[in-house]
Design an enzyme around this catalytic site. Structure first.
Site, PDB file in Angstrom:
ATOM      1  N   HIS A 193      -4.576  -7.643  -1.130  1.00 17.72           N
ATOM      2  CA  HIS A 193      -3.854  -6.415  -0.832  1.00 17.72           C
ATOM      3  C   HIS A 193      -3.167  -6.436   0.529  1.00 17.72           C
ATOM      4  CE1 HIS A 193      -3.064  -2.184  -1.631  1.00 17.72           C
ATOM      5  NE2 HIS A 193      -3.508  -1.858  -0.436  1.00 17.72           N
ATOM      6  N   TYR A 230      -3.348  11.380   2.775  1.00 18.55           N
ATOM      7  CA  TYR A 230      -3.816  11.530   1.397  1.00 18.55           C
ATOM      8  C   TYR A 230      -3.812  13.004   0.978  1.00 18.55           C
ATOM      9  CZ  TYR A 230      -5.279   6.649   1.189  1.00 18.55           C
ATOM     10  OH  TYR A 230      -5.272   5.267   1.168  1.00 18.55           O
ATOM     11  N   ASP A 257       0.847  -1.177   0.000  1.00 17.70           N
ATOM     12  CA  ASP A 257       0.000   0.000   0.000  1.00 17.70           C
ATOM     13  C   ASP A 257       0.901   1.252   0.000  1.00 17.70           C
ATOM     14  OD1 ASP A 257      -3.122   0.635   0.467  1.00 17.70           O
ATOM     15  OD2 ASP A 257      -1.947   2.094   1.591  1.00 17.70           O
TER      16      ASP A 257
END
Length: 390
Positions: free
Chosen positions: A362, A312, A182
């Site tokens: 993931h 983010y 990630d």
């Protein structure tokens, strides 16, 4: 007496009982939303599903059991660039082990690594070759979990990579490897560029780099790579709402996540539904349910939903930007549902190892720890210089 900012301080998780009681009380008083009939997961997490998960969290899940398991790993904090940094540091019993810093992303935490630390640090005790041993360093990213909230703007991925370089220097490691998934699959290669004199190799799960949109870049892709590209495009169209919110208005989102554990649970469990092994119908079919709840609990009990989402916002400006090529030896493990495309990875990285798996997803450290550990061992063994660290 003023604290030495470079000091490395022992740390132990000990959540106040009042916080655990408050969590159960809030879960019991959840105000549930309405929903449309027959839409399944297409509008988001179904109410009945989350009700059951929240009730298990409230009545059956035992934080103290998992807190004790986390505390079996030696933990520390230190201050780097003005920020508290929490990390696990688990030396191998093999004196010549290679130091390896492993990096999680969002919505993960060091909880992800609980099943891989033992095999990585002590392969002899897990049926492996002692020559494949690592000293494992697993930090909580700034703003995440026990690293606590960030206190200023500017904590983007490159700043975290520089922080990891300082952490490894502070620990006295002059030769080491990096691994990540990630956000960690971006930070680890950055660390290789920033600290190329000391990083011997970078291994990621997922992929390296993203398409630029140049048609020439896509010429010659095989059927599997084209399928991954289509899946990436579908995700950007239908599954990127979380990223848009966190990269634009993380503070507004944080009011709900900081006040409602059911909201925090839904926000994270949806990622596990969409990103774990596509063959798994529900998240708990891919990962252990109580380990998943431990990961969610870390976000809730440390109050870091908002500060983790800020990652983010901080990194938005660099999305899609090409980086200078890295000649650090790189390895990639691609699990189902991830978007690794080798020709794109080779554009900016010296890819010397590439593996593709037919199970997992993931979060391979939680889903298929055996496959991830095996691939990490194979990659670093293949670098040819042995695992002698310092």
């Amino acid at each position: 007496m003023e604290l030495n900012p470079t000091e490395i301080r022992p740390f132990r998780i000990d959540i106040p009982q009042d916080d655990l009681d408050d969590l159960k009380d809030r879960l019991a008083r959840t105000r549930w939303p309405d929903e449309l009939p027959g839409v399944g997961w297409t509008y988001g997490v179904p109410v009945d599903y989350l009700r059951g998960l929240a009730e298990h969290w409230r009545t059956s899940y035992d934080w103290r059991t998992h807190e004790a398991k986390l505390n079996e790993f030696a933990q520390f904090t230190t201050t780097i660039d003005g920020q508290n940094i929490h990390f696990l540091h688990v030396p191998s019993p093999e004196p010549d082990a290679l130091p390896l810093i492993i990096t999680h992303g969002w919505p993960g935490s060091v909880v992800e690594f609980m099943d891989i630390i033992g095999p990585l640090t002590d392969p002899r005790a897990h049926g492996g070759d002692p020559a494949d041993a690592f000293h494992v360093i697993a930090p909580s990213m700034p703003g995440f979990g026990f690293s606590g909230p960030t206190r200023e703007t500017g904590w983007d991925l490159s700043r975290i990579a520089r922080t990891w370089a300082e952490l490894m220097s502070r620990l006295g490691y002059t030769r080491y490897g990096a691994q990540g998934g990630d956000s960690g699959s971006v930070i680890s290669p950055m660390l290789g560029r920033i600290d190329s004199e000391h990083v011997v190799g970078v291994h990621v799960n997922g992929g390296l780099g993203f398409p630029t949109g140049d048609p020439a870049e896509l010429a010659g892709l095989n059927d599997a790579e084209l399928a991954r590209l289509r899946a990436l495009q579908a995700q950007l169209q239908d599954g990127a709402g979380y990223a848009i919110l966190q990269s634009t208005r993380p503070q507004t989102l944080g009011f709900g996540l900081a006040d409602s554990p059911a909201g925090q649970l839904a926000w994270i469990v949806e990622r596990f539904k969409e990103w774990t092994d596509p063959a798994a119908e529900l998240p708990e079919d891919a990962v252990d349910l109580d380990v998943l709840l431990t990961n969610v609990s870390v976000y809730w009990l440390t109050g870091t939903a908002t500060s983790s989402a800020r990652l983010y916002k901080e990194g938005q400006a660099s999305w899609g930007q090409q980086t200078e090529r890295s000649e650090i030896p790189s390895g990639v493990a691609v699990f189902p549902g991830d978007f690794g495309i080798r020709p794109i990875a080779e554009r900016d990285h010296n890819v010397v190892h590439w593996s593709e798996f037919d199970r997992g997803g993931h979060f391979p450290a939680m889903e298929v720890p055996d496959l991830l550990v095996g691939d990490v061992r194979t990659f670093f063994r293949g670098l040819g210089s042995g695992h002698v660290g310092s």
